[in-house]
Motif scaffolding. Structure first.
Motif, PDB file in Angstrom:
ATOM      1  N   PRO A  78       0.800  -1.223   0.000  1.00  0.00           N
ATOM      2  CA  PRO A  78       0.000   0.000   0.000  1.00  0.00           C
ATOM      3  C   PRO A  78       0.836   1.280   0.000  1.00  0.00           C
ATOM      4  N   ILE A  79       1.874   1.318   0.796  1.00  0.00           N
ATOM      5  CA  ILE A  79       2.679   2.551   0.868  1.00  0.00           C
ATOM      6  C   ILE A  79       3.523   2.721  -0.390  1.00  0.00           C
ATOM      7  N   LEU A 139       1.174   4.109  -2.939  1.00  0.00           N
ATOM      8  CA  LEU A 139       0.922   5.524  -2.680  1.00  0.00           C
ATOM      9  C   LEU A 139       2.101   6.384  -3.117  1.00  0.00           C
ATOM     10  N   PHE A 192       7.385   8.288   1.117  1.00  0.00           N
ATOM     11  CA  PHE A 192       6.616   7.048   1.093  1.00  0.00           C
ATOM     12  C   PHE A 192       7.428   5.910   0.477  1.00  0.00           C
ATOM     13  N   SER A 212       6.176   1.241   9.653  1.00  0.00           N
ATOM     14  CA  SER A 212       4.797   1.662   9.893  1.00  0.00           C
ATOM     15  C   SER A 212       4.746   3.014  10.589  1.00  0.00           C
ATOM     16  N   ALA A 222       5.397   5.605   7.784  1.00  0.00           N
ATOM     17  CA  ALA A 222       4.219   5.694   6.919  1.00  0.00           C
ATOM     18  C   ALA A 222       3.077   6.423   7.621  1.00  0.00           C
ATOM     19  N   SER A 265       1.878  10.189   6.508  1.00  0.00           N
ATOM     20  CA  SER A 265       0.512  10.202   5.991  1.00  0.00           C
ATOM     21  C   SER A 265      -0.331  11.213   6.757  1.00  0.00           C
ATOM     22  N   THR A 276      -3.788   8.223   1.079  1.00  0.00           N
ATOM     23  CA  THR A 276      -3.035   8.634   2.265  1.00  0.00           C
ATOM     24  C   THR A 276      -3.816   8.329   3.532  1.00  0.00           C
ATOM     25  N   CYS A 333      -3.633   4.562   4.099  1.00  0.00           N
ATOM     26  CA  CYS A 333      -2.321   4.140   4.623  1.00  0.00           C
ATOM     27  C   CYS A 333      -2.134   4.581   6.067  1.00  0.00           C
ATOM     28  N   TYR A 366      -1.372   1.486   8.517  1.00  0.00           N
ATOM     29  CA  TYR A 366      -0.104   1.409   9.240  1.00  0.00           C
ATOM     30  C   TYR A 366      -0.212   1.986  10.650  1.00  0.00           C
TER      31      TYR A 366
END
Length: 150
Positions: free
Chosen positions: A46-47, A50, A84, A100, A103, A107, A134, A137, A141
Motif C-alpha cells: 500500500p505505501i 501511494l 513514502f 509503519s 508511513a 501520511s 493517504t 495508509c 499502518y
C-alpha cells in the motif's frame, strides 16, 4: 534464506513488538496483525503504491488543472513520494515497527496539510486519489504502530 531469520536477528537483545493487544483494541488484533506476517510481501504494497501515485502526479503540470481546483504543490508531491518510497524500503527491509511509524507519521502530515482543501469542490481525481490513499495508509499502518506499541 527465504522465510528464515538470520542468526543475528534470532538472538537479538531487541524485544519483539508482537505483543497481544488488551482492552478495547483486542478485537482488532487479528485484522491489523495479518498484514505484517513475515512471509507476506503485502506489507510494503500500500505505501509503495501511494508513493508511486505521488510520483506519477508530479509529472502532471499544475497548468492542466482548472484554476479553482486544488492541486498540491509540486515539491509536496515529489517530497511525499520520496518519503513514502523510503517507508516502503524500511518495511521491505523487515523493520515493520519503524516502517509503519514513518508511513503513519508522514501520511498524517500530508492529511494535516491538504485534507480540507482537497475535499472542497470542485474535485480533481488525482487529488482525491492521493488524499484517499493517504488516509487509508494512515489507518492501515497506524493500527500496527499505535495498537501494538510496546
Amino acid at each position: 534464506m527465504e522465510g528464515k531469520e538470520s542468526p543475528e536477528r534470532v538472538n537479538s537483545p531487541i524485544p519483539s513488538t508482537s505483543k497481544t493487544a488488551s482492552g478495547v483494541f483486542s478485537s482488532f488484533q487479528p485484522y491489523a496483525r495479518s498484514k505484517f506476517s513475515p512471509s507476506s510481501h503485502i506489507t510494503m504494497g500500500p505505501i509503495l503504491g501511494l508513493g508511486t501515485l505521488f510520483a506519477a502526479s508530479a509529472v502532471v503540470p499544475s497548468t492542466v488543472v482548472r484554476p479553482n481546483v486544488y492541486f498540491p504543490p509540486y515539491l509536496h508531491r515529489v517530497g511525499f513520494s520520496l518519503v513514502f518510497g523510503g517507508a516502503a524500503y524500511v518495511l521491505a527491509a523487515g523493520d515493520a515497527r519503524n516502517g509503519s511509524g514513518i508511513a503513519t507519521a508522514w501520511s498524517l502530515t500530508y492529511l494535516f496539510l491538504h485534507l480540507r482543501r482537497s475535499l472542497r469542490p470542485p474535485f480533481y481525481p488525482i487529488t482525491l486519489a492521493m488524499t484517499t490513499g493517504t488516509a487509508a495508509c494512515a489507518a492501515l499502518y497506524g493500527t500496527e504502530y499505535f495498537m501494538y506499541q510496546t
